[in-house]
Design a protein around this motif. Sequence first.
Motif, PDB file in Angstrom:
ATOM      1  N   MET A  62       0.752  -1.094  -0.063  1.00 40.74           N
ATOM      2  CA  MET A  62      -0.051  -0.084  -0.037  1.00 40.74           C
ATOM      3  C   MET A  62       1.067   1.323  -0.022  1.00 40.74           C
ATOM      4  SD  MET A  62      -3.414   0.091   2.481  1.00 40.74           S
ATOM      5  CE  MET A  62      -4.669  -1.074   1.920  1.00 40.74           C
ATOM      6  N   SER A  63       0.576   1.955  -0.940  1.00 36.72           N
ATOM      7  CA  SER A  63       1.135   3.377  -0.813  1.00 36.72           C
ATOM      8  C   SER A  63       0.924   4.267   0.113  1.00 36.72           C
ATOM      9  CB  SER A  63       1.611   3.936  -2.288  1.00 36.72           C
ATOM     10  OG  SER A  63       0.086   4.006  -2.657  1.00 36.72           O
ATOM     11  N   GLN A  64      -0.218   4.391   0.647  1.00 35.40           N
ATOM     12  CA  GLN A  64      -0.961   5.302   1.284  1.00 35.40           C
ATOM     13  C   GLN A  64      -0.856   4.516   3.047  1.00 35.40           C
ATOM     14  OE1 GLN A  64      -2.197   8.454   1.053  1.00 35.40           O
ATOM     15  NE2 GLN A  64      -2.788   8.831   3.204  1.00 35.40           N
ATOM     16  N   ASN A  65      -0.374   5.374   3.802  1.00 29.82           N
ATOM     17  CA  ASN A  65      -0.356   4.627   5.210  1.00 29.82           C
ATOM     18  C   ASN A  65      -1.706   5.005   5.878  1.00 29.82           C
ATOM     19  OD1 ASN A  65       0.125   3.409   7.755  1.00 29.82           O
ATOM     20  ND2 ASN A  65       1.781   4.780   8.270  1.00 29.82           N
ATOM     21  N   PHE A  66      -2.537   4.231   5.915  1.00 30.34           N
ATOM     22  CA  PHE A  66      -3.814   4.447   6.468  1.00 30.34           C
ATOM     23  C   PHE A  66      -3.878   4.229   7.982  1.00 30.34           C
ATOM     24  CE2 PHE A  66      -5.219   3.813   2.185  1.00 30.34           C
ATOM     25  CZ  PHE A  66      -5.900   5.175   1.856  1.00 30.34           C
ATOM     26  N   ASP A  67      -2.677   3.579   8.639  1.00 31.43           N
ATOM     27  CA  ASP A  67      -2.311   3.306   9.951  1.00 31.43           C
ATOM     28  C   ASP A  67      -2.023   4.572  10.598  1.00 31.43           C
ATOM     29  OD1 ASP A  67      -3.252   0.625  10.111  1.00 31.43           O
ATOM     30  OD2 ASP A  67      -1.365  -0.261   9.394  1.00 31.43           O
ATOM     31  N   TYR A 110      -8.842  -1.038   2.928  1.00 27.67           N
ATOM     32  CA  TYR A 110      -8.488  -0.618   4.346  1.00 27.67           C
ATOM     33  C   TYR A 110      -9.955  -0.732   5.185  1.00 27.67           C
ATOM     34  CZ  TYR A 110      -6.134   1.148   8.242  1.00 27.67           C
ATOM     35  OH  TYR A 110      -5.674   1.394   9.814  1.00 27.67           O
ATOM     36  N   LEU A 111     -10.789   0.071   4.402  1.00 31.56           N
ATOM     37  CA  LEU A 111     -12.227   0.172   5.202  1.00 31.56           C
ATOM     38  C   LEU A 111     -12.608  -1.021   5.179  1.00 31.56           C
ATOM     39  CD1 LEU A 111     -13.652   3.421   3.429  1.00 31.56           C
ATOM     40  CD2 LEU A 111     -12.931   2.933   6.100  1.00 31.56           C
ATOM     41  N   GLU A 112     -12.714  -2.102   4.119  1.00 29.77           N
ATOM     42  CA  GLU A 112     -13.297  -3.273   4.231  1.00 29.77           C
ATOM     43  C   GLU A 112     -12.861  -4.100   5.401  1.00 29.77           C
ATOM     44  OE1 GLU A 112     -14.602  -4.842   0.485  1.00 29.77           O
ATOM     45  OE2 GLU A 112     -14.824  -6.667   1.152  1.00 29.77           O
ATOM     46  N   GLU A 113     -11.621  -4.064   5.631  1.00 34.84           N
ATOM     47  CA  GLU A 113     -10.716  -4.867   6.850  1.00 34.84           C
ATOM     48  C   GLU A 113     -11.285  -4.297   8.144  1.00 34.84           C
ATOM     49  OE1 GLU A 113      -6.670  -5.545   6.665  1.00 34.84           O
ATOM     50  OE2 GLU A 113      -6.666  -5.601   4.581  1.00 34.84           O
ATOM     51  N   ASN A 114     -11.467  -2.818   8.101  1.00 29.84           N
ATOM     52  CA  ASN A 114     -12.275  -2.158   9.269  1.00 29.84           C
ATOM     53  C   ASN A 114     -13.460  -2.889   9.503  1.00 29.84           C
ATOM     54  OD1 ASN A 114      -9.703  -0.581  10.024  1.00 29.84           O
ATOM     55  ND2 ASN A 114     -10.782   1.255   9.867  1.00 29.84           N
ATOM     56  N   ARG A 115     -14.178  -2.624   8.605  1.00 36.03           N
ATOM     57  CA  ARG A 115     -15.758  -3.149   8.534  1.00 36.03           C
ATOM     58  C   ARG A 115     -15.590  -4.622   9.248  1.00 36.03           C
ATOM     59  NH1 ARG A 115     -19.404  -5.463   3.815  1.00 36.03           N
ATOM     60  NH2 ARG A 115     -17.546  -6.895   3.649  1.00 36.03           N
ATOM     61  N   ASN A 116     -14.904  -5.555   8.567  1.00 31.38           N
ATOM     62  CA  ASN A 116     -14.914  -6.987   8.905  1.00 31.38           C
ATOM     63  C   ASN A 116     -14.383  -7.143  10.383  1.00 31.38           C
ATOM     64  OD1 ASN A 116     -15.806  -7.498   6.498  1.00 31.38           O
ATOM     65  ND2 ASN A 116     -13.839  -8.073   5.719  1.00 31.38           N
ATOM     66  N   ALA A 130     -13.913   5.126   9.821  1.00 36.39           N
ATOM     67  CA  ALA A 130     -12.868   5.269   8.924  1.00 36.39           C
ATOM     68  C   ALA A 130     -11.849   6.061  10.026  1.00 36.39           C
ATOM     69  CB  ALA A 130     -13.884   6.336   7.949  1.00 36.39           C
ATOM     70  N   CYS A 131     -11.315   5.095  10.147  1.00 34.10           N
ATOM     71  CA  CYS A 131     -10.062   5.559  11.146  1.00 34.10           C
ATOM     72  C   CYS A 131      -8.889   4.652  11.154  1.00 34.10           C
ATOM     73  CB  CYS A 131     -10.431   5.999  12.807  1.00 34.10           C
ATOM     74  SG  CYS A 131     -11.176   4.383  13.463  1.00 34.10           S
ATOM     75  N   PRO A 132      -7.706   5.069  11.652  1.00 36.86           N
ATOM     76  CA  PRO A 132      -6.490   4.073  11.588  1.00 36.86           C
ATOM     77  C   PRO A 132      -6.835   2.807  12.549  1.00 36.86           C
ATOM     78  CG  PRO A 132      -5.694   6.155  12.205  1.00 36.86           C
ATOM     79  CD  PRO A 132      -7.217   6.316  12.067  1.00 36.86           C
ATOM     80  N   ARG A 133      -6.668   1.602  12.116  1.00 36.88           N
ATOM     81  CA  ARG A 133      -7.117   0.432  12.771  1.00 36.88           C
ATOM     82  C   ARG A 133      -6.816   0.567  14.535  1.00 36.88           C
ATOM     83  NH1 ARG A 133      -6.012  -3.454   8.772  1.00 36.88           N
ATOM     84  NH2 ARG A 133      -7.529  -2.151   7.789  1.00 36.88           N
ATOM     85  N   SER A 134      -5.620   1.017  15.031  1.00 38.71           N
ATOM     86  CA  SER A 134      -5.341   1.069  16.255  1.00 38.71           C
ATOM     87  C   SER A 134      -6.476   1.814  16.906  1.00 38.71           C
ATOM     88  CB  SER A 134      -3.963   1.550  16.711  1.00 38.71           C
ATOM     89  OG  SER A 134      -3.821   2.860  16.045  1.00 38.71           O
ATOM     90  N   VAL A 135      -7.007   3.024  16.236  1.00 35.19           N
ATOM     91  CA  VAL A 135      -7.954   4.001  16.953  1.00 35.19           C
ATOM     92  C   VAL A 135      -9.154   3.209  16.992  1.00 35.19           C
ATOM     93  CG1 VAL A 135      -9.199   6.057  16.844  1.00 35.19           C
ATOM     94  CG2 VAL A 135      -6.615   5.739  16.194  1.00 35.19           C
ATOM     95  N   LEU A 136      -9.517   2.382  16.026  1.00 38.02           N
ATOM     96  CA  LEU A 136     -10.828   1.680  15.971  1.00 38.02           C
ATOM     97  C   LEU A 136     -10.958   0.468  16.941  1.00 38.02           C
ATOM     98  CD1 LEU A 136     -13.336   0.698  14.634  1.00 38.02           C
ATOM     99  CD2 LEU A 136     -12.081  -0.565  12.949  1.00 38.02           C
TER     100      LEU A 136
END
Length: 393
Positions: free
Chosen positions: A1-6, A296-302, A371-377
């Motif tokens: 991934m080029s964008q770091n959504f974490d 990223y969002l799909e992983e967050n949703r799951n 829609a936030c970094p996974r650690s925040v979620l």
Amino acid sequence: MSQNFDEIIDRSGTNSVKWDAREQLFGSATALPMWVADMDFKNSDQIRKALHELIDDQILGYALPSDSLFESIILWQKERHQMNINKENILFSPGVVGAIAVCVQALTSPHDGVLIHDPVYTPFSSVVQSNNRRIYRTPLIIENGQYKMDYDHIEKSFKEHSIKMFILSNPHNPGGRVWSKEELIQLIDLCIQYEVILISDEIHSDLTYTDSTIYSPISLKEEYKNWVVTLHSASKTFNLAGVKLAFYIVCNDELKGKIETVQHETEQNSISTFGMVATEAAFSKSIEWHKELMEYLEENRNLVIEFFDKELPEVFYMKPESTYLFWFDASSLHIEGDKLTETFIQKGDIALNAGIAYGNSSQQFMRLNFACPRSVLKEGLQRVKKVFDSVKN
Ligand SMILES: Cc1ncc(COP(=O)(O)O)c(C=O)c1O
């Protein structure tokens, strides 16, 4: 991934509504904000670059929409939503809600009836009421864990209240439902039968997950173009709410003329240069960013779903087919709907949207924005659990 959504970006002190209105709206300056539909991710490099270039190279006077902006919208709608439209079908607005207000003023008369779902995105009702039209609601029915439309009730409402407009959230906010082709056809055919204009708000439509297919009514049948006004924006998908640009897709010249008249009357026809530049950079240059965002969002949703299944099995929720919004039923807390937000703050210090704002049928529901970094979620989910645990103990 080029964008770091974490990446965690500290937004407090930046005048972000999501972060800096916490004290005022929720009474807690420390609450974890998982409410308003705004993502905690950096904008794509392409959007940032385009905005930098604008500031470096240009004077910020009044600006016209460029041909390349129109082309980016036309291509996006064609490739993503199978829409065949041209430049003449596009009008601009500072926002989707503002565009709904213009449609209400332009396409209905004072005291006309306007129908919306219950529950649905809060401003649908307030905009209709503040423009002196009568608002009616048709309940969504929960079937197999998802919202379904009640066509008998819709038809009854059309007949009894001489409805002139239906405002649809497509996909549905807050339930995350992606309406099937058949469901849309049944709704639009009813609209045509009773001469009701359909406003299709598609602001979340580019946030649809791989297990669902989103349809835009005007791509389904050519004749629907006469009855449907589509509203769209890059603002949810590319996190651009602050640059204020949305657009109407209106293929019927008579409807378009009426909308333009109200735009002139209300001086709403001048739009933000930043919005135009950012929207074009989103649709034409941020394709890869969007693909990565959705992964990223799909992983967050799951992750949210797995968490609820394991840790809070007694809680009913709707699996979002689109949107980054998770809609769950907090009735096992046995707390009045208007006290739920406060309870989530007091017991978990987490800011969520209360279902009561979306309609009477959802008084016990809460909406969580993932829609936030996974650690925040993960921290947010622990806080939600703490709230439910506080009632059990
Ligand atoms: C269904 C829907 N429509 C419109 C909006 C807001 O659009 P805008 O900020 O362009 O007015 C939202 C924001 O969350 C939304 O969920």
